[in-house]
Write an enzyme that holds these catalytic residues in place. Structure first.
Site, PDB file in Angstrom:
ATOM      1  N   LYS A  44       0.808  -1.223   0.000  1.00 53.51           N
ATOM      2  CA  LYS A  44       0.000   0.000   0.000  1.00 53.51           C
ATOM      3  C   LYS A  44       0.840   1.271   0.000  1.00 53.51           C
ATOM      4  O   LYS A  44       0.324   2.343  -0.295  1.00 53.51           O
ATOM      5  CB  LYS A  44      -0.942   0.005   1.205  1.00 53.51           C
ATOM      6  CG  LYS A  44      -1.918  -1.139   1.239  1.00 53.51           C
ATOM      7  CD  LYS A  44      -2.899  -1.084   0.089  1.00 53.51           C
ATOM      8  CE  LYS A  44      -3.981  -2.142   0.299  1.00 53.51           C
ATOM      9  NZ  LYS A  44      -4.956  -2.139  -0.779  1.00 53.51           N
ATOM     10  N   SER A 258      -3.437 -12.517   3.748  1.00 51.99           N
ATOM     11  CA  SER A 258      -3.974 -12.337   2.390  1.00 51.99           C
ATOM     12  C   SER A 258      -3.012 -12.924   1.356  1.00 51.99           C
ATOM     13  O   SER A 258      -3.448 -13.389   0.296  1.00 51.99           O
ATOM     14  CB  SER A 258      -4.239 -10.864   2.093  1.00 51.99           C
ATOM     15  OG  SER A 258      -3.047 -10.120   2.136  1.00 51.99           O
TER      16      SER A 258
END
Lengths: 316, 90
Positions: A44, A258
């Site tokens: 991110k 994830s």
């Protein structure tokens, strides 16, 4: 180059490492893009920096401004780091069922957190942030779900980096959240390698996270364009946890949950290639390290215990 | 054998609270017709104007049906179908 003017300048240029023990054959190979090697430890960082720089260029972001962002954690942490370096404030709207590490990191970087109810999942966080923005128009919402700079970070960075390191790439597998990684890197790779398969792995949470009051409260990110994808898999916590542990056991890579979901989808594509007898070079994204998830219990005890501990948590 | 379908919380008003139901059909579309015959109103929540509702995701053996033919996706006994509302990540 390994010397940079500042931490933010060191972003990107992450290693692509082979997974020789998890790859099913010498002709069907898996490669992991280690995005945990970014400044705050997640992919991110790329989107956060691009969105902030785009807003600065457009004049939307003035010195001393306060950012507002709905996030389940990683984007908030990235924004908080960049914001602090550049003199902005940050308010994150985050579901309350996210790990304690994320809260502590956000607070350490100086962000304020507004919690949204667990039962509404990220959808509720998005809705609350939009409502807060209406009441406080002086805030600046970069809005990762609809900000083209999010996808562009991956079109300019992640995608070209992978292709340069793996010109023989046949598959790109990444997680589907804001859809920024898949839309940006996926588009770039499709342009350069028309035959590529772009595969999304979407985390499937416990029921609590899907507790909308009605279907029309559902949410599809504005960035999402399904024509970029070849296919999309839903991966539950059991498979994600199992693969996360295999990644440590076989390849020494300690990743977040994830990433386990992404590895699961990548291995499914690898099995298909193996069965078809076609060579494959499958690049998958390691979104972040496992550190922020230790308190969830994901890495302790049996898989059954870990899965039970994850129930109701937003683990990606 | 039949096809097992996982129903999200929000649609269980149609299934008497059941988390999973059984149905049959050759395609997702005919499976939904069969489910609707057993659980009235279900189809209206899943399908609008002949297509899957924008905020409904359906997976056959974990693969999103929008990439495998949508309502024309082939299904067979033993398949696992999951219905979920679309939610945000990130």
């Amino acid at each position: 180059m390994a010397r940079f003017d500042s931490l933010v300048d060191s972003l990107g240029g992450t290693p692509l490492v082979g997974l020789p023990r998890l790859s099913p054959s010498p002709e069907v190979r898996l490669w992991a893009k280690l995005e945990d090697r970014n400044p705050t430890g997640s992919i991110k960082d790329r989107a956060a920096l691009y969105m902030i720089e785009a807003a600065e260029k457009e004049g939307r972001l003035q010195p001393g401004a306060t950012l507002l962002e709905p996030t389940s954690g990683n984007t908030g942490i990235s924004l908080a780091m960049v914001a602090r370096q550049r003199g902005y404030q940050l308010i994150c709207v985050m579901p309350e069922n996210t790990s304690i590490e994320r809260r502590q990191l956000l607070e350490m970087y100086g962000a304020r957190i507004v919690f949204s109810p667990a039962a509404g999942g990220s959808n509720q966080a998005v809705a609350m942030a939009k409502a807060l923005l209406t009441q406080n128009p002086e805030l600046v919402m970069l809005y990762q779900y609809g900000n083209e700079a999010n996808a562009r970070a991956h079109y300019d960075g992640t995608g070209p980096e992978i292709l340069a390191d793996l010109p023989t790439i046949t598959h790109f597998v990444a997680g589907l959240g804001t859809t920024g990684t898949l839309m940006g890197a996926g588009r770039y790779l499709r342009e350069k390698v028309p035959s590529i398969q772009v595969v999304a792995a979407e985390p499937r949470y416990g029921e609590l996270v899907y507790g909308l009051r009605n279907i029309d409260e559902g949410f599809v990110p504005e960035l999402y364009d399904e024509t970029v994808l070849t296919t999309r898999f839903s991966v539950g916590p059991r498979e994600a946890l199992r693969r996360t542990r295999e990644l440590v056991e076989f390849e020494g890579i300690f990743a977040g949950i994830s990433t386990g979901a992404i590895l699961h989808a990548a291995l499914a594509m690898a099995d298909k290639a193996l069965a078809a007898g076609t060579p494959a070079d499958i690049a998958l994204v390691v979104c972040d390290g496992g550190w922020k998830y230790l308190s969830t219990g994901a890495y302790a005890g049996t898989l059954e215990e870990a899965e039970a501990a994850l129930e109701g948590q937003l683990w990606a | 054998m039949a096809i097992e379908v996982r129903i999200p919380t929000i649609l269980r008003t149609h299934t008497g609270g059941a988390k999973t139901v059984q149905g049959s059909g050759d395609t997702l579309g005919t499976l939904i017709d069969d489910l609707d015959a057993q659980h009235s109103g279900l189809k209206g929540r899943l399908v609008t104007e002949g297509a899957l509702h924008r905020f409904v995701n359906v997976y056959v053996n974990d693969e999103d049906v929008r990439f495998t033919g949508a309502l024309d996706t082939a299904v067979k006994d033993g398949d696992a179908v999951t219905i979920l509302p679309a939610v945000a990540g990130g």
